[in-house]
Design an enzyme around this catalytic site. Structure first.
Site, PDB file in Angstrom:
ATOM      1  CD  GLU A 113      -2.299   8.330   6.836  1.00  0.00           C
ATOM      2  OE1 GLU A 113      -1.342   9.149   7.212  1.00  0.00           O
ATOM      3  OE2 GLU A 113      -2.507   7.589   6.012  1.00  0.00           O
ATOM      4  CB  CYS A 166     -10.047   5.129  -0.214  1.00  0.00           C
ATOM      5  SG  CYS A 166      -8.755   5.833   0.842  1.00  0.00           S
ATOM      6  CB  THR A 167      -6.595   1.367   2.324  1.00  0.00           C
ATOM      7  OG1 THR A 167      -6.063   2.735   2.326  1.00  0.00           O
ATOM      8  CG2 THR A 167      -6.158   0.691   1.302  1.00  0.00           C
ATOM      9  CG  HIS A 168      -6.897   5.693   4.722  1.00  0.00           C
ATOM     10  ND1 HIS A 168      -6.130   5.229   3.930  1.00  0.00           N
ATOM     11  CD2 HIS A 168      -6.023   6.365   5.765  1.00  0.00           C
ATOM     12  CE1 HIS A 168      -4.809   5.627   4.292  1.00  0.00           C
ATOM     13  NE2 HIS A 168      -4.825   6.173   5.569  1.00  0.00           N
ATOM     14  CB  CYS A 204      -2.910   0.846  -2.338  1.00  0.00           C
ATOM     15  SG  CYS A 204      -2.987   2.568  -2.727  1.00  0.00           S
ATOM     16  CG  ASN A 205      -9.485   0.950  -2.902  1.00  0.00           C
ATOM     17  OD1 ASN A 205     -10.277   0.645  -3.448  1.00  0.00           O
ATOM     18  ND2 ASN A 205      -9.072   1.052  -1.769  1.00  0.00           N
ATOM     19  CG  ASP A 256      -1.766   1.314   1.312  1.00  0.00           C
ATOM     20  OD1 ASP A 256      -2.365   1.563   0.459  1.00  0.00           O
ATOM     21  OD2 ASP A 256      -1.794   1.811   2.527  1.00  0.00           O
ATOM     22  CB  SER A 257       0.148   4.866  -0.585  1.00  0.00           C
ATOM     23  OG  SER A 257      -1.113   4.829   0.054  1.00  0.00           O
ATOM     24  CE1 TYR A 309       2.655   5.694  -3.287  1.00  0.00           C
ATOM     25  CE2 TYR A 309       1.513   3.670  -4.221  1.00  0.00           C
ATOM     26  CZ  TYR A 309       2.799   4.306  -3.559  1.00  0.00           C
ATOM     27  OH  TYR A 309       3.969   3.478  -3.520  1.00  0.00           O
ATOM     28  N   GLY A 310      -3.028   8.836  -3.497  1.00  0.00           N
ATOM     29  CA  GLY A 310      -4.292   9.346  -4.217  1.00  0.00           C
ATOM     30  C   GLY A 310      -4.431  10.809  -4.780  1.00  0.00           C
TER      31      GLY A 310
HETATM   32  N1  DGL Z   1      -4.429   3.672   0.232  1.00  0.00           N
HETATM   33  C1  DGL Z   1      -4.903   4.658  -0.481  1.00  0.00           C
HETATM   34  C2  DGL Z   1      -6.054   4.268  -1.473  1.00  0.00           C
HETATM   35  O1  DGL Z   1      -6.593   3.152  -1.009  1.00  0.00           O
HETATM   36  C3  DGL Z   1      -5.152   5.847   0.237  1.00  0.00           C
HETATM   37  C4  DGL Z   1      -4.188   6.720   0.707  1.00  0.00           C
HETATM   38  C5  DGL Z   1      -3.274   7.422  -0.190  1.00  0.00           C
HETATM   39  O2  DGL Z   1      -3.724   8.258  -0.955  1.00  0.00           O
HETATM   40  O3  DGL Z   1      -2.097   7.051  -0.511  1.00  0.00           O
HETATM   41  O4  DGL Z   1      -6.265   4.612  -2.245  1.00  0.00           O
END
Ligand code: DGL
Length: 277
Positions: free
Chosen positions: A158, A190-192, A79-80, A16-17, A48-49
């Site tokens: 976060e 999104c993972t969060h 990570c999406n 993941d990011s 990454y988003g």
């Molecule tokens: N893990 C990213 C996602 O699921 C969210 C955090 C990011 O933007 O890197 O898209």
């Protein structure tokens, strides 16, 4: 030990990011307790988003190469944003099963909807790629998909504002148009977002089904490992490290967050230079 048996004992690579993919790792730990995991969080380059597809693909490629050096038997793009931009490149380039979080989430949403109105909330990169909408429409051309980028959710999670009036306020604004359209299913793309599931659920109301791609991805991984004869048949022996964590920066911060969401306590995360891969 035969070759296939050795292969079964190898870990699963999950990346993941940053910390978000831990929600996916958590589901894999729950649903596949016999599997070892090597997790990489790109904490030096998160988020990454908000980045371009080219940059996200380049980062994902480096991480997949690193995971390959760890002898993984499959890679989960947890990570999406990375799944949206890099899954096709990794599938073409890697000689390993690749599982992304988008397709399992899209499939679960199609199975859940009754009125064919599906909402997707995610980062700008994921929404910009149009991938959820594409997958859903490929399988159900009558479905209506309403997508909404919610960039403030990641920093809110976060910062630990999981149950907070600020998060309620922002979520209310983001979700209003999805409520107006009358969606009955919402993908937490999104993972969060599963971490603030109760806030999102409260605002959307009981009639809306929330789909957590992390849960669906772990199911998909299990199915794929079984199909390929790669499922670990036993709990790794005493002294075997079940889960290993690598990051590209700020290991202490990563460890603290990880310990707030994983029941399995993590003792350390190792910092590596991902640019070497
Ligand atoms: N893990 C990213 C996602 O699921 C969210 C955090 C990011 O933007 O890197 O898209």
């Amino acid at each position: 030990m035969g070759e296939q048996e050795q292969m079964r004992d190898r870990p699963i690579g999950v990346f993941d990011s940053g910390v978000g993919g831990l929600t996916v790792a958590r589901e894999i730990m729950r649903q596949l307790p016999n599997e070892r995991i090597v997790y990489f969080g790109d904490t030096a380059r998160v988020p990454y988003g908000s980045k371009s597809p080219e940059t996200i693909t380049r980062f994902s490629r480096q991480i997949a190469h690193f995971l390959q050096t760890q002898n993984v038997k499959a890679i989960v793009i947890a990570c999406n944003s990375a799944s949206s931009c890099a899954v096709e490149a990794l599938e073409q380039e890697m000689d390993l099963p690749i599982i992304d979080v988008v397709r399992p989430g899209a499939r679960a949403a199609i199975a859940a909807t009754r009125n064919n109105k599906i909402g997707v909330i995610a980062t700008e990169a994921t929404i910009g790629s149009g991938i959820y909408s594409r997958y859903i429409k490929e399988q159900d051309c009558d479905a209506m998909v309403l997508s909404k980028a919610c960039p403030l959710f990641v920093p809110l999670v976060e910062e630990g504002l999981w149950e907070d009036p600020v998060t309620d306020e922002i979520a209310g604004r983001y979700l209003a148009e999805l409520i107006d359209v009358g969606i009955d299913t919402l993908i937490l793309g999104c993972t969060h977002y599963p971490i603030i599931r109760s806030t999102i659920g409260r605002i959307m109301g009981d009639s809306v089904t929330l789909v957590n791609p992390a849960y669906e991805t772990a199911r998909e991984l299990k199915r794929l490992l079984q199909e390929k004869g790669l499922e670990s048949g036993h709990r790794p022996g005493l002294g075997t490290e079940l889960y290993r964590f690598f990051v590209s920066d700020a290991a202490d911060k990563f460890q603290k967050f990880a310990n707030s969401i994983l029941t399995y306590g993590i003792l350390s995360a190792k910092v590596i230079n991902i640019d070497e891969y």
